[in-house]
Design a protein around this motif. Structure first.
Motif, mmCIF file in Angstrom:
data_model
loop_
_atom_site.group_PDB
_atom_site.id
_atom_site.type_symbol
_atom_site.label_atom_id
_atom_site.label_comp_id
_atom_site.label_asym_id
_atom_site.label_seq_id
_atom_site.Cartn_x
_atom_site.Cartn_y
_atom_site.Cartn_z
ATOM 1 N N GLU A 75 0.817 -1.218 0.000
ATOM 2 C CA GLU A 75 0.000 0.000 0.000
ATOM 3 C C GLU A 75 0.851 1.268 0.000
ATOM 4 O O GLU A 75 0.424 2.316 -0.459
ATOM 5 C CB GLU A 75 -1.026 -0.016 1.145
ATOM 6 N N ASP A 77 3.094 1.863 -1.993
ATOM 7 C CA ASP A 77 3.349 2.205 -3.401
ATOM 8 C C ASP A 77 2.139 2.897 -4.038
ATOM 9 O O ASP A 77 2.093 3.046 -5.261
ATOM 10 C CB ASP A 77 3.663 0.943 -4.218
ATOM 11 N N ALA A 78 1.164 3.288 -3.224
ATOM 12 C CA ALA A 78 -0.041 3.932 -3.779
ATOM 13 C C ALA A 78 0.364 5.070 -4.709
ATOM 14 O O ALA A 78 1.235 5.868 -4.372
ATOM 15 C CB ALA A 78 -0.915 4.459 -2.643
ATOM 16 N N GLU A 81 0.774 2.173 -8.992
ATOM 17 C CA GLU A 81 0.236 0.820 -9.116
ATOM 18 C C GLU A 81 0.736 0.115 -10.375
ATOM 19 O O GLU A 81 1.178 -1.029 -10.325
ATOM 20 C CB GLU A 81 -1.305 0.846 -9.110
ATOM 21 N N MET A 102 -4.347 -6.176 -2.685
ATOM 22 C CA MET A 102 -3.853 -5.018 -1.918
ATOM 23 C C MET A 102 -3.364 -5.576 -0.600
ATOM 24 O O MET A 102 -4.151 -6.144 0.154
ATOM 25 C CB MET A 102 -5.025 -4.070 -1.614
ATOM 26 N N SER A 111 -7.653 3.595 -0.095
ATOM 27 C CA SER A 111 -7.938 2.246 -0.598
ATOM 28 C C SER A 111 -8.734 2.317 -1.897
ATOM 29 O O SER A 111 -8.471 1.561 -2.844
ATOM 30 C CB SER A 111 -8.741 1.445 0.437
ATOM 31 N N VAL A 114 -6.479 3.193 -4.897
ATOM 32 C CA VAL A 114 -5.686 2.031 -5.330
ATOM 33 C C VAL A 114 -6.594 1.022 -6.024
ATOM 34 O O VAL A 114 -6.267 0.461 -7.085
ATOM 35 C CB VAL A 114 -4.971 1.369 -4.119
ATOM 36 N N TRP A 115 -7.768 0.799 -5.440
ATOM 37 C CA TRP A 115 -8.701 -0.205 -5.974
ATOM 38 C C TRP A 115 -9.101 0.136 -7.410
ATOM 39 O O TRP A 115 -9.254 -0.741 -8.265
ATOM 40 C CB TRP A 115 -9.901 -0.293 -5.040
ATOM 41 N N ARG A 117 -7.268 1.558 -9.618
ATOM 42 C CA ARG A 117 -6.147 1.134 -10.488
ATOM 43 C C ARG A 117 -6.139 -0.394 -10.624
ATOM 44 O O ARG A 117 -5.771 -0.930 -11.654
ATOM 45 C CB ARG A 117 -4.807 1.619 -9.921
#
Ligand SMILES: NC(=O)c1ccc[n+]([C@@H]2O[C@H](COP(=O)([O-])OP(=O)(O)OC[C@H]3O[C@@H](n4cnc5c(N)ncnc54)[C@H](OP(=O)(O)O)[C@@H]3O)[C@@H](O)[C@H]2O)c1
Length: 262
Positions: A75, A77-78, A81, A102, A111, A114-115, A117
């Motif tokens: 995480e 690395d948010a 991605e 993740m 979150s 990221v999700w 991506r």
């Protein structure tokens, strides 16, 4: 809501964990595991071993489409991605991974970003399925409500020490597979209930723990490099526990809850 596309049959009861496996030991361990019949290998960017895991997979000679390869996105690395995923694919030496998780939750907005991506990576065919790890049910609910996309899997520490009877039904209602990790390192292998059960069946405590996961419909990720351990962990279907034995192991959590890290 859209979600799970895991192949029919989903995850095997026992996947090979590779945390803290490095170098030649990792190559040998992965190859040996695949020779013995493991078909799902679990790694992570954070384990810094994707290259040797990939080498072990290639050394096995098993066809790519017969394997499930799981890796995890750190995480921290948010925002990077796609670069992180490209690096995982390069190190593993594959064109896609079967499941990209993740590794842990961020705050709700983090979150979700990221999700999004992750969803794009799946649409691009770089990953077959996407999921999460170490998310609590409320964090899963929030992610699903905000994105409309259900994780295929939530990989969490699971074992008698962490047993929460509400978790599996909550996830099952959404179509999410609960996959346990750390079945041995996170549990008390000396617990008298486990020891007595193992003795009764002429099995090891490790085998009893894996069987208990199976009885809860929870596939697990277990790490081993010793050939005897690798083989022993595949015998989970060779014996069964009675409902009373399963219930006694469930109750171990009641005495452990106070020291469970939330
Ligand atoms: N998503 C996450 O945040 C997360 C966190 C932790 C772990 N994981 C995943 O879950 C995997 C498993 O967790 P873990 O690495 O903490 O360890 P674990 O699988 O709970 O325990 C591994 C240890 O148990 C020993 N062992 C394995 N089978 C045995 C058997 N039949 N009899 C006696 N000893 C046995 C291994 O020995 P040898 O190696 O000497 O054979 C090793 O020392 C990880 O490798 C990783 O892939 C994910």
């Amino acid at each position: 809501m859209s979600g799970r596309t895991l192949p029919a049959g989903g995850l095997p009861p026992v996947s090979l964990g590779t945390w803290q496996m490095w170098g030649g030991e990792a190559i040998r361990g992965v190859r040996e595991a695949l020779d013995l019949g493991y078909r799902c290998v679990d790694t992570a960017t954070g384990y810094r071993n994707e290259q040797v895991v990939g080498a072990g997979i290639r050394a096995s000679g098993i066809r790519r489409d017969e394997l499930l390869i799981v890796t995890k996105f750190p995480e921290e690395d948010a925002g990077r991605e796609r670069e992180t995923l490209a690096r995982s694919l390069e190190l593993l030496g594959v064109e896609y991974v079967d499941l990209w998780l993740m590794h842990g939750p961020l705050d709700a907005e983090g979150s979700l970003a990221v999700w999004r991506r992750f969803i794009e990576a799946r649409e691009a065919g770089l990953v077959r399925d996407i999921g999460v790890s170490n998310f609590r049910p409320a964090q899963v609910d929030d992610l699903v409500a905000r994105s409309g996309v259900v994780p295929a899997v939530n990989q969490v520490a699971f074992g008698p020490r962490y047993f929460d009877p509400a978790l599996a039904p909550h996830h099952a209602a959404l179509g999410i597979v609960v996959q346990g990790h750390s079945p041995f390192s996170e549990n008390d292998l000396e617990h008298p209930v486990l020891r007595a059960t193992a003795e009764r069946h002429g099995r090891s405590v490790h085998q009893v723990l894996l069987r208990w996961h199976l009885d809860h419909g929870v596939p697990t990720v277990a790490k081993a490099v010793s050939p005897a351990h690798l083989a022993g962990n595949l015998t989970v279907r060779d014996f069964s526990l009675t409902p009373a034995e399963v219930a006694a192991i469930d109750r171990i959590a009641d005495g452990a809850r106070t020291d469970v890290v939330s």
